[in-house]
Design an enzyme around this catalytic site. Structure first.
Site, PDB file in Angstrom:
ATOM      1  CE  LYS A  36      86.103 -18.701  94.282  1.00 58.78           C
ATOM      2  NZ  LYS A  36      85.469 -17.989  93.131  1.00 58.78           N
ATOM      3  CE1 TYR A  61      84.603 -22.826  90.447  1.00 63.57           C
ATOM      4  CE2 TYR A  61      86.943 -22.380  90.551  1.00 63.57           C
ATOM      5  CZ  TYR A  61      85.653 -22.156  91.010  1.00 63.57           C
ATOM      6  OH  TYR A  61      85.426 -21.254  92.027  1.00 63.57           O
ATOM      7  CG  PHE A  94      84.659 -17.195  83.420  1.00 62.38           C
ATOM      8  CD1 PHE A  94      84.726 -18.174  84.404  1.00 62.38           C
ATOM      9  CD2 PHE A  94      83.408 -16.870  82.900  1.00 62.38           C
ATOM     10  CE1 PHE A  94      83.579 -18.807  84.877  1.00 62.38           C
ATOM     11  CE2 PHE A  94      82.255 -17.495  83.363  1.00 62.38           C
ATOM     12  CZ  PHE A  94      82.344 -18.479  84.354  1.00 62.38           C
ATOM     13  NE  ARG A 141      75.566 -19.897  95.533  1.00 64.01           N
ATOM     14  CZ  ARG A 141      76.406 -19.810  94.493  1.00 64.01           C
ATOM     15  NH1 ARG A 141      77.437 -20.654  94.377  1.00 64.01           N
ATOM     16  NH2 ARG A 141      76.260 -18.892  93.584  1.00 64.01           N
ATOM     17  CB  THR A 200      78.880 -14.437  90.931  1.00 59.22           C
ATOM     18  OG1 THR A 200      78.005 -15.552  91.121  1.00 59.22           O
ATOM     19  CG2 THR A 200      80.181 -14.898  90.331  1.00 59.22           C
ATOM     20  NE  ARG A 239      81.379 -15.002  95.899  1.00 57.93           N
ATOM     21  CZ  ARG A 239      80.776 -15.917  95.145  1.00 57.93           C
ATOM     22  NH1 ARG A 239      79.497 -15.800  94.839  1.00 57.93           N
ATOM     23  NH2 ARG A 239      81.464 -16.948  94.690  1.00 57.93           N
ATOM     24  CG  ASN A 264      84.103 -14.525  93.604  1.00 58.32           C
ATOM     25  OD1 ASN A 264      84.948 -15.370  93.902  1.00 58.32           O
ATOM     26  ND2 ASN A 264      83.078 -14.805  92.820  1.00 58.32           N
ATOM     27  CG  HIS A 285      83.266 -22.753  95.353  1.00 56.59           C
ATOM     28  ND1 HIS A 285      82.703 -22.681  94.097  1.00 56.59           N
ATOM     29  CD2 HIS A 285      82.872 -23.952  95.875  1.00 56.59           C
ATOM     30  CE1 HIS A 285      82.013 -23.796  93.860  1.00 56.59           C
ATOM     31  NE2 HIS A 285      82.102 -24.578  94.928  1.00 56.59           N
ATOM     32  CD  GLU A 290      81.212 -27.850  94.364  1.00 54.10           C
ATOM     33  OE1 GLU A 290      80.915 -27.370  93.256  1.00 54.10           O
ATOM     34  OE2 GLU A 290      81.090 -27.211  95.437  1.00 54.10           O
TER      35      GLU A 290
HETATM   36  N1  UDP Z   1      83.668 -16.017  87.213  1.00 52.15           N
HETATM   37  C1  UDP Z   1      84.427 -15.115  86.493  1.00 52.15           C
HETATM   38  N2  UDP Z   1      83.810 -14.396  85.501  1.00 52.15           N
HETATM   39  C2  UDP Z   1      82.478 -14.508  85.223  1.00 52.15           C
HETATM   40  C3  UDP Z   1      81.720 -15.432  85.975  1.00 52.15           C
HETATM   41  C4  UDP Z   1      82.345 -16.168  86.955  1.00 52.15           C
HETATM   42  O1  UDP Z   1      85.623 -14.978  86.731  1.00 52.15           O
HETATM   43  O2  UDP Z   1      81.976 -13.810  84.334  1.00 52.15           O
HETATM   44  C5  UDP Z   1      84.321 -16.808  88.264  1.00 52.15           C
HETATM   45  C6  UDP Z   1      83.940 -16.297  89.640  1.00 52.15           C
HETATM   46  O3  UDP Z   1      85.102 -16.246  90.439  1.00 52.15           O
HETATM   47  C7  UDP Z   1      82.967 -17.333  90.143  1.00 52.15           C
HETATM   48  C8  UDP Z   1      83.439 -18.602  89.441  1.00 52.15           C
HETATM   49  O4  UDP Z   1      83.909 -18.150  88.169  1.00 52.15           O
HETATM   50  O5  UDP Z   1      82.997 -17.428  91.548  1.00 52.15           O
HETATM   51  C9  UDP Z   1      82.362 -19.654  89.224  1.00 52.15           C
HETATM   52  O6  UDP Z   1      81.250 -19.035  88.568  1.00 52.15           O
HETATM   53  P1  UDP Z   1      79.764 -19.280  89.075  1.00 52.15           P
HETATM   54  O7  UDP Z   1      78.863 -18.720  88.040  1.00 52.15           O
HETATM   55  O8  UDP Z   1      79.596 -20.716  89.448  1.00 52.15           O
HETATM   56  O9  UDP Z   1      79.662 -18.331  90.366  1.00 52.15           O
HETATM   57  P2  UDP Z   1      79.548 -18.700  91.920  1.00 52.15           P
HETATM   58  O10 UDP Z   1      78.795 -19.997  92.032  1.00 52.15           O
HETATM   59  O11 UDP Z   1      80.959 -18.796  92.447  1.00 52.15           O
HETATM   60  O12 UDP Z   1      78.804 -17.545  92.530  1.00 52.15           O
HETATM   61 MG    MG Z   2      79.099 -21.825  91.104  1.00 50.54          MG
END
Ligand code: UDP
Ligand code: MG
Length: 136
Positions: A12, A52, A60, A88, A94, A105, A115, A118, A129
């Site tokens: 990112k 997204y 958010f 992952r 996250t 992360r 973070n 992705h 994707e």
């Molecule tokens: N995100 C955020 N606030 C939140 C949850 C998620 O800004 O409360 C952002 C964060 O950057 C995250 C992305 O939204 O990576 C996608 O969320 P997801 O739950 O899919 O998390 P990931 O799969 O990236 O761990």
């Molecule tokens: Mg996700």
């Protein structure tokens, strides 16, 4: 037996901006994920919103799309055994505050928004994707 899979990874804007691309790629390679394809791009806000879309109902969402389109990102296809789950695991939780030691992360994430990476979360989403960024 674990299957060889492909997954989509994005470095990112916060991490590209801090010149962390090579360090992050090195972590994938060290963990037996092969980088099959990689490109550096800038998404428009509309493209980020499309990518997204699963999060469109979340509070958010708008900030997330603005952020992902705020600067260069590096998108990659990673391949390896159980690549989706492995990526992952290597990424960490996250919210960097909750991420395990030595995950990307934990090492590099600045906040839940910024973070650093992705990663696809399922076989279906990985296919979608990868196709989003690497149509042929
Ligand atoms: N995100 C955020 N606030 C939140 C949850 C998620 O800004 O409360 C952002 C964060 O950057 C995250 C992305 O939204 O990576 C996608 O969320 P997801 O739950 O899919 O998390 P990931 O799969 O990236 O761990
Ligand atoms: Mg996700």
């Amino acid at each position: 037996m674990s299957e060889v899979e492909q997954t989509l990874s994005i470095i990112k804007p916060d991490a590209v901006e801090r010149n962390l691309v090579e360090q992050i790629k090195e972590i994938f390679i060290r963990n037996n994920l092969i980088i099959k394809n990689t490109k550096k791009i800038i998404l428009s806000k509309d493209e980020a919103a499309e990518f997204y879309k699963v999060h469109q109902s979340k509070p958010f969402y708008d900030r997330l799309c603005s952020y992902l389109s705020s600067g260069p990102i590096v998108v990659m296809i990673l391949e390896g055994k159980s690549a989706i789950l492995e990526n992952r695991r290597i990424m960490g939780a996250t919210d960097p505050k909750n991420a395990e030691p030595n995950t990307i992360r934990k090492l590099y994430g600045l906040s839940i928004d910024k973070n650093s990476v992705h990663g696809s979360d399922s076989v279906d989403n990985a296919k979608k994707e990868i196709n989003f960024f690497f149509k042929n």
